[in-house]
Scaffold this motif. Structure first.
Motif, mmCIF file in Angstrom:
data_model
loop_
_atom_site.group_PDB
_atom_site.id
_atom_site.type_symbol
_atom_site.label_atom_id
_atom_site.label_comp_id
_atom_site.label_asym_id
_atom_site.label_seq_id
_atom_site.Cartn_x
_atom_site.Cartn_y
_atom_site.Cartn_z
ATOM 1 N N LEU A 83 0.831 -1.197 0.000
ATOM 2 C CA LEU A 83 0.000 0.000 0.000
ATOM 3 C C LEU A 83 0.868 1.251 0.000
ATOM 4 O O LEU A 83 0.533 2.244 -0.654
ATOM 5 C CB LEU A 83 -0.922 -0.010 1.226
ATOM 6 C CG LEU A 83 -1.879 1.183 1.364
ATOM 7 C CD1 LEU A 83 -2.836 1.272 0.184
ATOM 8 C CD2 LEU A 83 -2.656 1.074 2.684
ATOM 9 N N ALA A 85 -6.590 6.044 0.140
ATOM 10 C CA ALA A 85 -5.430 5.152 0.197
ATOM 11 C C ALA A 85 -4.406 5.587 1.239
ATOM 12 O O ALA A 85 -3.450 4.852 1.525
ATOM 13 C CB ALA A 85 -4.763 5.069 -1.175
ATOM 14 N N HIS A 101 -6.644 -4.758 1.121
ATOM 15 C CA HIS A 101 -6.997 -3.441 1.676
ATOM 16 C C HIS A 101 -8.266 -2.915 0.983
ATOM 17 O O HIS A 101 -8.217 -1.878 0.306
ATOM 18 C CB HIS A 101 -5.854 -2.444 1.455
ATOM 19 C CG HIS A 101 -4.530 -2.871 2.011
ATOM 20 N ND1 HIS A 101 -4.248 -2.826 3.360
ATOM 21 C CD2 HIS A 101 -3.418 -3.367 1.400
ATOM 22 C CE1 HIS A 101 -3.002 -3.254 3.546
ATOM 23 N NE2 HIS A 101 -2.491 -3.593 2.378
#
Length: 263
Positions: free
Chosen positions: A33, A111, A190
């Motif tokens: 991520l 994000a 995620h």
């Protein structure tokens, strides 16, 4: 030579650069991520200046002042206005109207990517600071600054056929399916962080690769016409535009390598 022959020749001239973008090592290196965040913090500048190139074309090819008078070719006006509607007033996954740039900012925030730098940039522009000066005051990689500077070099030329070529061949359909697969896999890990970015990529590729892509090609062909010199100029700048995109990805890749070295 017919328009299609000129267009085929232009596309052939860009093949090496297109291959370099689609196969750039940045995509394979994206593992986490945090890597997505680094990518987005650079890419957002390309999303923003894409909109600026689009608005230049609208200003050059249509009448955006009062009193209104017909400008240029009606077919070209239709092409650019339809693209503007889709890029500046699209919908997010919930049906809310917003530009692709605003959608990208939403994806960044979801994000966990930092938007402070791009936010500062927009504030400076709203205050009337020039793009050149605003860029110089940002703490970002030189390649990102060069990418944006090139776009505004194209705009300053005030040659719609050149801007149309850079716009048409610098679109997001260059993002490979492999990158989309990485993002989809990451969403499984995620889901609450990546869903908007995935939507942005899929939506933008869908729009760019289909209807708007064809409109942009038609616009470029119409503006270059049968003029070999215009096609040569369009080819030169489209090629340079793709080279700048490779350098933008190089900046992201350098950040990944630096991150690995620090571990």
């Amino acid at each position: 030579m017919q328009h299609k022959d000129f267009l085929d020749k232009l596309e052939a001239a860009l093949e090496q650069e297109r291959h370099g973008i689609v196969n750039h090592p940045t995509y394979l290196r994206m593992k986490s991520l945090e890597d997505v965040q680094v990518f987005m913090e650079a890419h957002v500048f390309a999303v923003w200046d894409f909109m600026s190139l689009l608005k230049y074309l609208q200003q050059a090819l249509t009448c955006t002042r009062t009193p209104w008078v017909p400008v240029g070719n009606a077919n070209t006006r239709f092409l650019i206005n339809e693209i503007v509607v889709g890029e500046e007033s699209d919908v997010d996954q919930n049906g809310n109207r917003l530009s692709h740039f605003e959608l990208y900012l939403s994806a960044m925030k979801q994000a966990g990517a930092q938007t402070d730098t791009i936010d500062q940039f927009i504030v400076k522009l709203r205050e009337g600071i020039s793009v050149e000066v605003a860029l110089s005051e940002l703490d970002i990689h030189q390649n990102i600054k060069d990418f944006v500077s090139f776009t505004f070099e194209v705009i300053a030329l005030d040659k719609p056929h050149v801007a149309a070529a850079v716009f048409t061949f610098g679109r997001e359909d260059l993002i490979p399916q492999m990158f989309l697969s990485i993002i989809r896999d990451m969403k499984l890990e995620h889901p609450e962080k990546i869903s908007t970015f995935q939507y942005y990529l899929e939506r933008h590729i869908e729009v760019d690769g289909d209807h708007h892509g064809h409109l942009a090609l038609e616009m470029t062909s119409s503006l270059c016409g049968d003029d070999a010199d215009k096609w040569a100029e369009a080819t030169h700048y489209a090629k340079k535009g793709l080279e700048m995109r490779i350098k933008l990805w190089d900046a992201v890749y350098e950040a990944y390598l630096a991150e690995s070295a620090a571990v």
